[in-house]
Scaffold this active site. Sequence first.
Site, PDB file in Angstrom:
ATOM      1  N   SER A 122      47.318-118.551  14.635  1.00 60.68           N
ATOM      2  CA  SER A 122      48.103-117.476  15.252  1.00 60.68           C
ATOM      3  C   SER A 122      49.136-116.883  14.296  1.00 60.68           C
ATOM      4  O   SER A 122      49.516-115.726  14.447  1.00 60.68           O
ATOM      5  CB  SER A 122      48.815-118.015  16.492  1.00 60.68           C
ATOM      6  OG  SER A 122      49.623-119.125  16.138  1.00 60.68           O
ATOM      7  N   CYS A 178      48.820-117.103  10.835  1.00 59.89           N
ATOM      8  CA  CYS A 178      48.251-117.098   9.477  1.00 59.89           C
ATOM      9  C   CYS A 178      48.070-115.687   8.949  1.00 59.89           C
ATOM     10  O   CYS A 178      47.636-114.800   9.684  1.00 59.89           O
ATOM     11  CB  CYS A 178      46.864-117.733   9.474  1.00 59.89           C
ATOM     12  SG  CYS A 178      46.854-119.385  10.089  1.00 59.89           S
ATOM     13  N   ASP A 224      40.499-126.190  13.668  1.00 59.68           N
ATOM     14  CA  ASP A 224      41.940-125.998  13.537  1.00 59.68           C
ATOM     15  C   ASP A 224      42.310-124.521  13.471  1.00 59.68           C
ATOM     16  O   ASP A 224      42.051-123.856  12.472  1.00 59.68           O
ATOM     17  CB  ASP A 224      42.412-126.728  12.270  1.00 59.68           C
ATOM     18  CG  ASP A 224      43.893-126.502  12.009  1.00 59.68           C
ATOM     19  OD1 ASP A 224      44.602-126.059  12.934  1.00 59.68           O
ATOM     20  OD2 ASP A 224      44.333-126.785  10.878  1.00 59.68           O
ATOM     21  N   GLY A 257      43.514-120.763  15.955  1.00 59.01           N
ATOM     22  CA  GLY A 257      42.904-119.647  16.660  1.00 59.01           C
ATOM     23  C   GLY A 257      42.607-119.898  18.124  1.00 59.01           C
ATOM     24  O   GLY A 257      42.029-119.025  18.789  1.00 59.01           O
TER      25      GLY A 257
HETATM   26  P1  XMP Z   1      47.182-121.807  16.055  1.00 59.29           P
HETATM   27  O1  XMP Z   1      46.325-120.599  16.213  1.00 59.29           O
HETATM   28  O2  XMP Z   1      46.878-122.857  17.066  1.00 59.29           O
HETATM   29  O3  XMP Z   1      46.808-122.397  14.617  1.00 59.29           O
HETATM   30  O4  XMP Z   1      48.643-121.464  16.023  1.00 59.29           O
HETATM   31  C1  XMP Z   1      47.438-123.517  14.069  1.00 59.29           C
HETATM   32  C2  XMP Z   1      46.955-123.735  12.649  1.00 59.29           C
HETATM   33  O5  XMP Z   1      47.328-122.641  11.807  1.00 59.29           O
HETATM   34  C3  XMP Z   1      47.308-123.092  10.453  1.00 59.29           C
HETATM   35  N1  XMP Z   1      48.529-122.638   9.794  1.00 59.29           N
HETATM   36  C4  XMP Z   1      48.572-121.695   8.842  1.00 59.29           C
HETATM   37  N2  XMP Z   1      47.585-120.981   8.255  1.00 59.29           N
HETATM   38  N3  XMP Z   1      49.212-119.820   6.978  1.00 59.29           N
HETATM   39  C5  XMP Z   1      47.911-120.035   7.322  1.00 59.29           C
HETATM   40  O6  XMP Z   1      47.017-119.361   6.788  1.00 59.29           O
HETATM   41  C6  XMP Z   1      50.252-120.511   7.509  1.00 59.29           C
HETATM   42  O7  XMP Z   1      51.413-120.283   7.195  1.00 59.29           O
HETATM   43  C7  XMP Z   1      49.905-121.504   8.490  1.00 59.29           C
HETATM   44  N4  XMP Z   1      50.659-122.380   9.229  1.00 59.29           N
HETATM   45  C8  XMP Z   1      49.779-123.044  10.004  1.00 59.29           C
HETATM   46  C9  XMP Z   1      47.215-124.600  10.480  1.00 59.29           C
HETATM   47  O8  XMP Z   1      45.904-124.956  10.137  1.00 59.29           O
HETATM   48  C10 XMP Z   1      47.560-124.909  11.937  1.00 59.29           C
HETATM   49  O9  XMP Z   1      47.073-126.151  12.368  1.00 59.29           O
END
Ligand code: XMP
Length: 469
Positions: A298, A300, A331, A333
Site C-alpha cells: 500500500s 510502496c 506479502d 497489496g
Molecule cells: P500492505 O499492502 O499490506 O503491504 O501495506 C505491506 C508490505 O509492503 C512492503 N513495504 C514496502 N515496499 N517500499 C516498498 O516497495 C517500502 O517503503 C515498503 N515498506 C513496506 C513490505 O513487503 C510490507 O510487508
Amino acid sequence: MKEGLSFDDVLLVPKRSSVQSRKDVDTSTLLTKNISLNIPIVSANMDTVTESHMAVALARAGGIGIIHRFLTIEEQVREVGKVKRAENVVIEHPYTVLPSFTVRAARRFMHANTVSGLLVVDEGGKLVGIVTARDLLFEYDDAKEVGNVMSTDLVTASVGTSLSAAKEILHKNRVEKLPIIDSHGKPAGLITSKDIVNQTNFPKASKDAKGRLRVGAAVGIKDDFVERAGELVHAGVDVIVVDIAHGHSDGAIAAVRKLKSLFPDNELIAGNVATAEGVADLISAGADAVKVGVGPGSVCTTRIVTGSGVPQLTAIIDCAKSAGGVPVIADGGIKNSGDVAKSVAAGAFAVMIGGLLAGTDESPGFIVTRHGARYKIIRGMASLGANLNRKEKEKSERDINDYVPEGVEAMVPYRGCAMDVINQLVGGFRSGMSYCGSKTIKEMQKNAEFVKITSAGMKESKPHDVSVL
Ligand code: XMP
C-alpha cells in the site's frame, strides 16, 4: 511478453461445495517448513505495524507478527521478550528485584517489560515477597523501597505443581499470581491467573512448545545482522525473517546461507522476491519459507521509482509453483478478505499484511484527527521518514540526501482493535474457501480456478448504481 495479473484482474470461479457453515472450514496452514499457524495471517515487519502489541494480537488470533528491524538490537530483543512473556503455562524465569529497589524503579521496570508483578528476592536469591501494579497504584512515595510495600503473605507452590493444582491454589487463596519455588526457597517459575484465562479465551493461539506465544523478527543482510539474529535466537524468537527489498540478490542469498549454517535449528524466512528463480535460489540457500512481493504494498513506490516488479497474483502463482511445497508468503497489496482468498488460492500458504493493520490500536504510533475523522500513520520501510529515524538510531552519518525513497508516508483510517480486523479478514476468507468448495487450504489450492475479468467486471463486482450508506 508475459502477462502479469493482480488481485483485481481476477475472480475465483465458484465451485460445488459441501461446506455447510463457515465454521466447517479449517484455516490452518504452514508458515515455514516446521511452524504451523491456525490462520494464514502474518503482520508486516514495518515500524508502523508490528512491535510486541501487534505480535501478541496476531499470535492470539492464530497467526504471527514479525517485529520490524528498525530498532536497536536491544530494543528488538525486548519486543520479542514481551511477546514471549505475554502468555505462558509457567513463566520460566520471572523477573525478580531486590527489596532495596525503589518504587519508581519498579514501576519503570514493569512498564518497560509490560508485566504487572515482580518477585522480590533477598541477596541469596530467596523469595521474600511479591510486588504488583496494584500494590503501587496508590503509592505516592516513589523513593520508598520495594521491601516496604511488597506483600510478604506469600502463597507459593513447589516445582512440579500441575496446572490444575495451581488453578485450585489460585482460586482457594483468591490470589492472581502463584510463584513456584525450589527446595532452597528460590523462585523457579510463576503461574498467573491471567495466563490460565487467556488459554481459554484464545484457544487458537499460535504457541511454541513451551506454551508461549509465537513471534518472528526481521533482520537485514548488512552490518550487525549476524549478531542481531544471534541475540534474537537467544531471546527465543520462533522465526528470523531476512527481509530486504530485492531478495533475489547475491547478498541476500549469502546472508540466508550464513544464518542457516549458524542457526540450523531456527526457522528462516527470506525475501522479497517475485520470480520462480528467486524462490528457487533462496530455498537452495536454506530458506524455510519465502516472502513474495516486489512493489504491491500500500505504501510502496518501488515499481514507480525503479520500473521493476511483478503484479502480485502472477508473482504468487509463479513463485508457489517453483517452491516445491516450501511455504510462500504473499506479502503486500491485500485490500480485503477477497485478496486473502485469491492469494491462498494462487498458492500462498499465508499473507503478510501492513496497511490493513496499521490503523489498529495495536500498531505503534498515535491516532490523529483530520476533519473530524480518525487516522493512524503508516510509512514504507523505504520511505524517507523511516530511514531518517533509523539513521538517527544507528547514529549513522551516511548522507540522507543520497537516499532514494521507494515508499511513502501516509494515513490510514483508524480501525479499532486488531482482533476485529483479523476476524473480518478470516471470516471472509472462510467464505471464500466455501465458494471454492474447499474445507482445507490444500483443497482450495487444488480446486481453485481463476477467471480473468475486465474493468466492467470489476465495476459490476462492487456496489453500483446505488448510494452506499
Ligand atoms: P500492505 O499492502 O499490506 O503491504 O501495506 C505491506 C508490505 O509492503 C512492503 N513495504 C514496502 N515496499 N517500499 C516498498 O516497495 C517500502 O517503503 C515498503 N515498506 C513496506 C513490505 O513487503 C510490507 O510487508
